[in-house]
Design a protein around this motif. Structure first.
Motif, PDB file in Angstrom:
ATOM      1  N   GLN A  16       3.865   3.830  -5.571  1.00 15.59           N
ATOM      2  CA  GLN A  16       4.736   3.632  -4.413  1.00 15.59           C
ATOM      3  C   GLN A  16       5.554   2.353  -4.592  1.00 15.59           C
ATOM      4  O   GLN A  16       4.999   1.269  -4.733  1.00 15.59           O
ATOM      5  CB  GLN A  16       3.875   3.545  -3.155  1.00 15.59           C
ATOM      6  CG  GLN A  16       4.646   3.383  -1.879  1.00 15.59           C
ATOM      7  CD  GLN A  16       3.722   3.306  -0.668  1.00 15.59           C
ATOM      8  OE1 GLN A  16       2.497   3.228  -0.792  1.00 15.59           O
ATOM      9  NE2 GLN A  16       4.310   3.330   0.497  1.00 15.59           N
ATOM     10  N   LEU A  17       6.880   2.487  -4.576  1.00  6.39           N
ATOM     11  CA  LEU A  17       7.764   1.333  -4.731  1.00  6.39           C
ATOM     12  C   LEU A  17       7.941   0.623  -3.400  1.00  6.39           C
ATOM     13  O   LEU A  17       8.306   1.235  -2.404  1.00  6.39           O
ATOM     14  CB  LEU A  17       9.130   1.770  -5.261  1.00  6.39           C
ATOM     15  CG  LEU A  17       9.155   2.272  -6.697  1.00  6.39           C
ATOM     16  CD1 LEU A  17      10.547   2.780  -7.049  1.00  6.39           C
ATOM     17  CD2 LEU A  17       8.714   1.200  -7.668  1.00  6.39           C
ATOM     18  N   LEU A  18       7.692  -0.682  -3.415  1.00 15.10           N
ATOM     19  CA  LEU A  18       7.813  -1.521  -2.228  1.00 15.10           C
ATOM     20  C   LEU A  18       8.569  -2.791  -2.606  1.00 15.10           C
ATOM     21  O   LEU A  18       8.824  -3.051  -3.775  1.00 15.10           O
ATOM     22  CB  LEU A  18       6.426  -1.889  -1.690  1.00 15.10           C
ATOM     23  CG  LEU A  18       5.480  -0.739  -1.361  1.00 15.10           C
ATOM     24  CD1 LEU A  18       4.081  -1.271  -1.100  1.00 15.10           C
ATOM     25  CD2 LEU A  18       5.984   0.036  -0.163  1.00 15.10           C
ATOM     26  N   GLY A  19       8.859  -3.595  -1.609  1.00 16.62           N
ATOM     27  CA  GLY A  19       9.501  -4.881  -1.866  1.00 16.62           C
ATOM     28  C   GLY A  19      10.993  -4.742  -2.056  1.00 16.62           C
ATOM     29  O   GLY A  19      11.614  -3.837  -1.520  1.00 16.62           O
ATOM     30  N   GLY A  20      11.557  -5.648  -2.820  1.00 17.40           N
ATOM     31  CA  GLY A  20      12.981  -5.643  -3.088  1.00 17.40           C
ATOM     32  C   GLY A  20      13.639  -6.994  -2.872  1.00 17.40           C
ATOM     33  O   GLY A  20      14.620  -7.318  -3.519  1.00 17.40           O
ATOM     34  N   GLY A 154       4.135  -5.781  -0.462  1.00 17.96           N
ATOM     35  CA  GLY A 154       5.362  -5.041  -0.164  1.00 17.96           C
ATOM     36  C   GLY A 154       6.033  -5.560   1.098  1.00 17.96           C
ATOM     37  O   GLY A 154       7.259  -5.712   1.151  1.00 17.96           O
ATOM     38  N   GLU A 155       5.246  -5.840   2.121  1.00 21.11           N
ATOM     39  CA  GLU A 155       5.798  -6.394   3.370  1.00 21.11           C
ATOM     40  C   GLU A 155       6.343  -7.795   3.168  1.00 21.11           C
ATOM     41  O   GLU A 155       7.396  -8.148   3.703  1.00 21.11           O
ATOM     42  CB  GLU A 155       4.718  -6.413   4.456  1.00 21.11           C
ATOM     43  CG  GLU A 155       4.338  -5.033   4.956  1.00 21.11           C
ATOM     44  CD  GLU A 155       3.163  -5.067   5.920  1.00 21.11           C
ATOM     45  OE1 GLU A 155       2.806  -6.159   6.417  1.00 21.11           O
ATOM     46  OE2 GLU A 155       2.597  -3.990   6.172  1.00 21.11           O
ATOM     47  N   ALA A 156       5.647  -8.603   2.374  1.00 17.45           N
ATOM     48  CA  ALA A 156       6.081  -9.985   2.152  1.00 17.45           C
ATOM     49  C   ALA A 156       7.418 -10.037   1.411  1.00 17.45           C
ATOM     50  O   ALA A 156       8.198 -10.971   1.621  1.00 17.45           O
ATOM     51  CB  ALA A 156       5.022 -10.739   1.350  1.00 17.45           C
ATOM     52  N   TYR A 157       7.679  -9.049   0.562  1.00 20.09           N
ATOM     53  CA  TYR A 157       8.913  -9.054  -0.211  1.00 20.09           C
ATOM     54  C   TYR A 157       9.889  -7.966   0.208  1.00 20.09           C
ATOM     55  O   TYR A 157      10.798  -7.633  -0.535  1.00 20.09           O
ATOM     56  CB  TYR A 157       8.581  -8.957  -1.709  1.00 20.09           C
ATOM     57  CG  TYR A 157       7.930 -10.229  -2.182  1.00 20.09           C
ATOM     58  CD1 TYR A 157       8.688 -11.364  -2.419  1.00 20.09           C
ATOM     59  CD2 TYR A 157       6.545 -10.325  -2.314  1.00 20.09           C
ATOM     60  CE1 TYR A 157       8.090 -12.544  -2.809  1.00 20.09           C
ATOM     61  CE2 TYR A 157       5.940 -11.507  -2.704  1.00 20.09           C
ATOM     62  CZ  TYR A 157       6.726 -12.614  -2.939  1.00 20.09           C
ATOM     63  OH  TYR A 157       6.135 -13.777  -3.327  1.00 20.09           O
ATOM     64  N   ALA A 158       9.722  -7.445   1.421  1.00 24.07           N
ATOM     65  CA  ALA A 158      10.632  -6.398   1.931  1.00 24.07           C
ATOM     66  C   ALA A 158      12.012  -6.985   2.194  1.00 24.07           C
ATOM     67  O   ALA A 158      12.187  -8.143   2.456  1.00 24.07           O
ATOM     68  CB  ALA A 158      10.065  -5.803   3.212  1.00 24.07           C
TER      69      ALA A 158
END
Length: 158
Positions: A16-20, A154-158
């Motif tokens: 699952q790809l998260l962040g960005g 993922g949330e930290a780097y969204a």
């Protein structure tokens, strides 16, 4: 292209790809792990390295390996070193042999493999050390609980 753009995630925690944010990609693949899927995920991480970016593998225990657990965790530690990943972050007592094996391989300098007892310690380390352009793989068996760590990153780097 339209079909791929319309595709929905089959199951959370499977590549699952998260962040960005800041070009940091988190791949949460902590729903399940076997020696073969762990090796394949690490190989994928090495192959999708961004130019100038680092590869960080955050690994936890592979469950239900019985008498082969030690040997299989050793193999994954060696595999991470041989793929020349930028950093190995091992989380949890059940996965500690990965870290020890990677360090003993001698191919890495200090800090390229680190071990943390808890997800919180690993999370704080990653928040301090991740750099723009990094690609991070979070992989373990579901029982190790790293799915939540992948989601937090993922949330930290969204």
């Amino acid at each position: 292209v339209e079909s791929l753009e319309a595709a929905t995630l089959a199951a959370p925690g499977r590549m699952q790809l998260l962040g960005g944010r800041d070009g940091i990609t988190i791949i949460n693949d902590a729903y399940n792990a076997s020696p073969d899927s762990m090796q394949a995920a690490l190989k994928t991480l090495a192959q999708i390295r961004r130019p100038g970016g680092r590869t960080v593998a955050v690994l936890g225990e592979m469950s239900e390996l019985g008498a082969f657990a030690g040997e299989e965790h050793d193999r994954i530690g060696l595999h991470a070193v041989r793929l020349r990943l930028s950093q190995l972050v091992v989380v949890g007592a059940g996965a500690r042999r990965m870290h020890i094996t990677a360090v003993n391989e001698g191919a890495w300098s200090d800090g390229e493999s680190v071990f943390f007892e808890t997800q919180d310690e690993a999370y704080e380390h990653l928040l301090r050390t991740l750099e723009p352009g990094d690609t991070v793989l979070v992989k373990s068996s579901n029982a190790a609980g790293l799915l939540a760590l992948g989601d937090r990153l993922g949330e930290a780097y969204a």
